[in-house]
Enzyme design. Structure first.
Site, PDB file in Angstrom:
ATOM      1  NE  ARG A  93      -3.347   2.508   2.754  1.00  0.00           N
ATOM      2  CZ  ARG A  93      -4.311   2.736   3.644  1.00  0.00           C
ATOM      3  NH1 ARG A  93      -4.668   1.771   4.476  1.00  0.00           N
ATOM      4  NH2 ARG A  93      -4.897   3.905   3.728  1.00  0.00           N
ATOM      5  CG  ASN A 147     -11.052  -1.103  -0.274  1.00  0.00           C
ATOM      6  OD1 ASN A 147     -12.031  -0.909  -0.961  1.00  0.00           O
ATOM      7  ND2 ASN A 147     -10.904  -0.589   0.945  1.00  0.00           N
ATOM      8  CB  CYS A 169     -17.881   0.582   0.842  1.00  0.00           C
ATOM      9  SG  CYS A 169     -16.947   2.023   1.346  1.00  0.00           S
ATOM     10  CG  ASP A 170     -16.018   1.341   6.387  1.00  0.00           C
ATOM     11  OD1 ASP A 170     -15.628   1.964   5.382  1.00  0.00           O
ATOM     12  OD2 ASP A 170     -15.255   1.033   7.321  1.00  0.00           O
ATOM     13  CG  HIS A 200     -14.069   4.270  -1.923  1.00  0.00           C
ATOM     14  ND1 HIS A 200     -12.806   3.834  -1.605  1.00  0.00           N
ATOM     15  CD2 HIS A 200     -14.860   3.832  -0.919  1.00  0.00           C
ATOM     16  CE1 HIS A 200     -12.846   3.149  -0.475  1.00  0.00           C
ATOM     17  NE2 HIS A 200     -14.086   3.126  -0.036  1.00  0.00           N
ATOM     18  CE1 TYR A 264     -11.109   6.525  -0.049  1.00  0.00           C
ATOM     19  CE2 TYR A 264     -13.125   6.564   1.229  1.00  0.00           C
ATOM     20  CZ  TYR A 264     -11.821   6.159   1.071  1.00  0.00           C
ATOM     21  OH  TYR A 264     -11.211   5.384   2.027  1.00  0.00           O
TER      22      TYR A 264
HETATM   23  P1  NAD Z   1      -3.988  -5.954   6.829  1.00  0.00           P
HETATM   24  O1  NAD Z   1      -2.831  -5.930   5.903  1.00  0.00           O
HETATM   25  O2  NAD Z   1      -3.802  -5.656   8.267  1.00  0.00           O
HETATM   26  O3  NAD Z   1      -4.655  -7.422   6.750  1.00  0.00           O
HETATM   27  C1  NAD Z   1      -4.943  -8.095   5.605  1.00  0.00           C
HETATM   28  C2  NAD Z   1      -4.647  -9.594   5.783  1.00  0.00           C
HETATM   29  O4  NAD Z   1      -4.992 -10.253   4.558  1.00  0.00           O
HETATM   30  C3  NAD Z   1      -3.182  -9.911   6.057  1.00  0.00           C
HETATM   31  O5  NAD Z   1      -3.060 -10.639   7.256  1.00  0.00           O
HETATM   32  C4  NAD Z   1      -2.765 -10.766   4.848  1.00  0.00           C
HETATM   33  O6  NAD Z   1      -1.839 -11.772   5.149  1.00  0.00           O
HETATM   34  C5  NAD Z   1      -4.096 -11.331   4.400  1.00  0.00           C
HETATM   35  N1  NAD Z   1      -4.107 -11.819   3.028  1.00  0.00           N
HETATM   36  C6  NAD Z   1      -3.497 -11.287   1.940  1.00  0.00           C
HETATM   37  N2  NAD Z   1      -3.759 -12.019   0.852  1.00  0.00           N
HETATM   38  C7  NAD Z   1      -4.545 -13.064   1.238  1.00  0.00           C
HETATM   39  C8  NAD Z   1      -5.150 -14.159   0.561  1.00  0.00           C
HETATM   40  N3  NAD Z   1      -4.997 -14.335  -0.757  1.00  0.00           N
HETATM   41  N4  NAD Z   1      -5.897 -15.026   1.294  1.00  0.00           N
HETATM   42  C9  NAD Z   1      -6.065 -14.855   2.614  1.00  0.00           C
HETATM   43  N5  NAD Z   1      -5.512 -13.839   3.306  1.00  0.00           N
HETATM   44  C10 NAD Z   1      -4.771 -12.938   2.620  1.00  0.00           C
HETATM   45  O7  NAD Z   1      -5.087  -4.994   6.193  1.00  0.00           O
HETATM   46  P2  NAD Z   1      -6.170  -4.053   6.874  1.00  0.00           P
HETATM   47  O8  NAD Z   1      -5.633  -2.659   6.934  1.00  0.00           O
HETATM   48  O9  NAD Z   1      -6.685  -4.655   8.109  1.00  0.00           O
HETATM   49  O10 NAD Z   1      -7.301  -4.062   5.755  1.00  0.00           O
HETATM   50  C11 NAD Z   1      -7.895  -5.257   5.307  1.00  0.00           C
HETATM   51  C12 NAD Z   1      -8.738  -5.027   4.088  1.00  0.00           C
HETATM   52  O11 NAD Z   1      -9.979  -4.437   4.433  1.00  0.00           O
HETATM   53  C13 NAD Z   1      -8.124  -4.108   3.039  1.00  0.00           C
HETATM   54  O12 NAD Z   1      -8.427  -4.590   1.746  1.00  0.00           O
HETATM   55  C14 NAD Z   1      -8.838  -2.811   3.277  1.00  0.00           C
HETATM   56  O13 NAD Z   1      -8.781  -1.968   2.166  1.00  0.00           O
HETATM   57  C15 NAD Z   1     -10.213  -3.340   3.541  1.00  0.00           C
HETATM   58  N6  NAD Z   1     -11.202  -2.422   4.128  1.00  0.00           N
HETATM   59  C16 NAD Z   1     -12.299  -2.173   3.385  1.00  0.00           C
HETATM   60  C17 NAD Z   1     -13.271  -1.334   3.860  1.00  0.00           C
HETATM   61  C18 NAD Z   1     -14.435  -1.026   2.986  1.00  0.00           C
HETATM   62  O14 NAD Z   1     -15.073  -0.023   3.181  1.00  0.00           O
HETATM   63  N7  NAD Z   1     -14.746  -1.805   1.967  1.00  0.00           N
HETATM   64  C19 NAD Z   1     -13.131  -0.757   5.116  1.00  0.00           C
HETATM   65  C20 NAD Z   1     -11.984  -1.038   5.850  1.00  0.00           C
HETATM   66  C21 NAD Z   1     -11.035  -1.888   5.349  1.00  0.00           C
HETATM   67  C1  G6P Z   2     -12.726   3.763   4.708  1.00  0.00           C
HETATM   68  C2  G6P Z   2     -13.030   3.133   3.389  1.00  0.00           C
HETATM   69  C3  G6P Z   2     -12.282   1.862   3.221  1.00  0.00           C
HETATM   70  C4  G6P Z   2     -10.803   2.077   3.412  1.00  0.00           C
HETATM   71  C5  G6P Z   2     -10.554   2.726   4.742  1.00  0.00           C
HETATM   72  C6  G6P Z   2      -9.099   3.135   4.823  1.00  0.00           C
HETATM   73  O1  G6P Z   2     -13.242   3.001   5.741  1.00  0.00           O
HETATM   74  O2  G6P Z   2     -14.391   2.885   3.196  1.00  0.00           O
HETATM   75  O3  G6P Z   2     -12.555   1.320   1.974  1.00  0.00           O
HETATM   76  O4  G6P Z   2     -10.103   0.875   3.341  1.00  0.00           O
HETATM   77  O5  G6P Z   2     -11.326   3.881   4.882  1.00  0.00           O
HETATM   78  O6  G6P Z   2      -8.803   3.420   6.102  1.00  0.00           O
HETATM   79  P1  G6P Z   2      -7.299   3.497   6.600  1.00  0.00           P
HETATM   80  O7  G6P Z   2      -7.497   3.843   8.033  1.00  0.00           O
HETATM   81  O8  G6P Z   2      -6.725   2.124   6.382  1.00  0.00           O
HETATM   82  O9  G6P Z   2      -6.648   4.540   5.794  1.00  0.00           O
HETATM   83 MN    MN Z   3     -14.670   1.584   1.375  1.00  0.00          MN
END
Ligand code: NAD
Ligand code: G6P
Ligand code: MN
Length: 444
Positions: A93, A147, A169-170, A200, A264
């Site tokens: 990232r 994401n 998405c949150d 977004h 966003y």
């Molecule tokens: P993080 O890096 O702490 O955790 C992600 C985990 O996924 C890691 O432990 C990694 O080993 C694992 N991983 C990677 N590839 C994998 C695979 N192929 N199979 C199984 N596990 C796998 O990340 P984070 O900051 O906690 O965020 C997690 C995800 O949630 C991100 O994609 C982030 O963008 C997403 N997210 C989305 C929203 C939303 O609104 N849609 C909100 C918050 C976070």
């Molecule tokens: C929001 C979005 C997520 C994104 C996150 C990033 O919650 O909806 O899609 O992953 O923000 O937050 P961070 O704290 O990791 O920058």
């Molecule tokens: Mn999102």
């Protein structure tokens, strides 16, 4: 009452402990018999898993717990997969954010070139997990928020059109919470909203209280001056980068007097300001590694050391907001509640002047047979133009991944509103290819 079995994919995520706590706090409406964690990095997951095991034993000892890196074990006998994987983890990232910034272009997790780079890593990861789920528990639902959700959703539509994945998405929920505060409404669920867009990349076109009173004028008036920065939001102790994002909406509130934009959109409407507020030496990925990741992993180690969760000193960074919408969605699917939720779904005529095959973010009714998208009708030319451009970017990324096409990925970057020219797009692309050599298919 029926009891459910859940696997969290990306068990090593910083969000996992707060989701586990949220699930445990909500067993009165979503009864559970099993919680499993699955990650392809077992060492990272173990730190989180040890703490989760203690938390579950303390709060709901009757729930079975398992953490594994074996897909068969993880995906057998489950009703829901909550998927939040990050392929390449936070160090990748960091590169997604820093490479575009080198060229003065937005460096962001899900928007612009950073989101495109992340998508090229995420698509195979999410598809792989979807295939495991459908192989071992074909009747399960995947609630995916890995994401970049917009592009991942388009990839699932193209590659696994009949799969039981729901992308969500949150961010709209957080925005609605702040708008409710601004309007003096105690709970966002007491607002009836109309919203449309891409993930977004969306707008609210109507917000009313339960008596039908129009709340838009009051919310808009406040937001023209402060953006989403409600007094409660300021009191929450958010990091400056998020406060900036919530505030900067004020600069484009008057671009359309009839809607309220999602946070966003700043990356597309005021990319120059977004870049000016970035520090290439220290981006959001650095902040997350130094703050949320550190805090969550330390808290988990502390729980494991002390063997207890209640009364622990370090916080788990439990974000109720983030976790609650996932439980709401699972609850709606499990108990056929027909709750109205914003989901990322195939348009199919809901927005009448946008292509049927665009993955749009719109209100849907959720029940045990899945979701029913609601009708939006015609949207204005401004939003239509922006959405069509961005949707083409998202489609080109998926096509580039499927066809291993350098040209399509270059087109995607060039078409992104965040990138000023085809030549800058090419420079960014070539740097991203080098940085992602372990993750992307070889492009030709
Ligand atoms: P993080 O890096 O702490 O955790 C992600 C985990 O996924 C890691 O432990 C990694 O080993 C694992 N991983 C990677 N590839 C994998 C695979 N192929 N199979 C199984 N596990 C796998 O990340 P984070 O900051 O906690 O965020 C997690 C995800 O949630 C991100 O994609 C982030 O963008 C997403 N997210 C989305 C929203 C939303 O609104 N849609 C909100 C918050 C976070
Ligand atoms: C929001 C979005 C997520 C994104 C996150 C990033 O919650 O909806 O899609 O992953 O923000 O937050 P961070 O704290 O990791 O920058
Ligand atoms: Mn999102």
């Amino acid at each position: 009452m029926r009891q459910f079995s859940v696997v969290i994919a990306g068990g090593g995520s910083t969000y996992t402990p707060s989701i586990v706590v949220m699930l445990l706090n909500n067993t009165y409406r979503l009864p559970l018999r099993k919680i499993k964690l699955y990650d392809n990095d077992p060492e990272r997951q173990e730190v989180i898993a040890k703490a989760c095991e203690i938390i579950i034993k303390e709060k709901n000892p009757e729930i079975e717990f398992l953490a594994t890196a074996d897909p068969e074990e993880a995906y057998t006998d489950i009703d829901f997969c909550l998927a939040h994987i990050r392929v390449g983890k936070l160090p990748m990232r960091e590169l997604d954010e820093k490479i575009p910034l080198k060229y003065g272009v937005v460096g962001q997790e899900t928007c612009g070139p950073g989101g495109i780079a992340y998508a090229m890593r995420s698509i195979p990861g999410v598809i792989e997990n979807l295939d495991y789920m459908e192989k071992y528990s074909p009747n399960a639902w995947m609630l995916n928020y890995s994401n970049p959700a917009a592009i991942v959703a388009e990839a699932a539509r193209r590659l696994r059109p009949n799969s039981r994945i729901i992308n969500i998405c949150d961010m709209p929920i957080a925005c609605e919470e702040h708008m409710a505060e601004i309007a003096g409404i105690p709970d966002r669920k007491e607002m009836d909203v109309r919203y449309y867009g891409l993930n977004h990349f969306g707008w609210w076109s109507d917000i009313r209280d339960k008596q039908g009173n129009d709340l838009m004028p009051k919310i808009r008036e406040y937001m023209r001056e402060h953006g989403y920065l409600s007094p409660q939001l300021l009191a929450q102790g958010n990091e400056q980068s998020w406060l900036d994002t919530y505030e900067m909406v004020k600069y484009f509130m008057d671009l359309d007097p009839n809607t309220i934009p999602e946070t966003y959109l700043k990356y597309y409407l005021i990319p120059d300001m977004a870049v000016a507020h970035s520090n290439i030496e220290h981006t959001r990925a650095n902040e997350v590694m130094e703050v949320r990741e550190k805090k969550v992993f330390e808290a988990c180690r502390e729980i494991t050391r002390s063997g207890a969760y209640e009364g622990m000193k370090v916080g788990l960074d439990s974000d109720e907001n983030h976790a609650s919408f996932i439980v709401d969605l699972a609850h709606a699917l499990a108990f056929n509640t027909k709750e109205r939720m914003l989901l990322i779904v195939e348009n199919n005529g809901s927005i009448s002047n946008i292509s049927d095959d665009a993955m749009v973010e719109i209100p849907c009714l959720v029940g045990s047979s899945g979701y029913e998208p609601l009708t939006i009708g015609k949207i204005p030319t401004f939003q239509k133009g922006m959405m069509e451009e961005q949707n083409a970017v998202e489609k080109l990324v998926v096509e580039a991944w499927i066809e291993h096409s350098y040209t399509k990925l270059w087109q995607a970057l060039t078409l992104s509103k965040t990138v000023p020219s085809a030549t800058i797009a090419k420079k960014i692309l070539d740097d991203l290819i080098a940085a992602n050599k372990d993750y992307w298919p070889e492009l030709h």
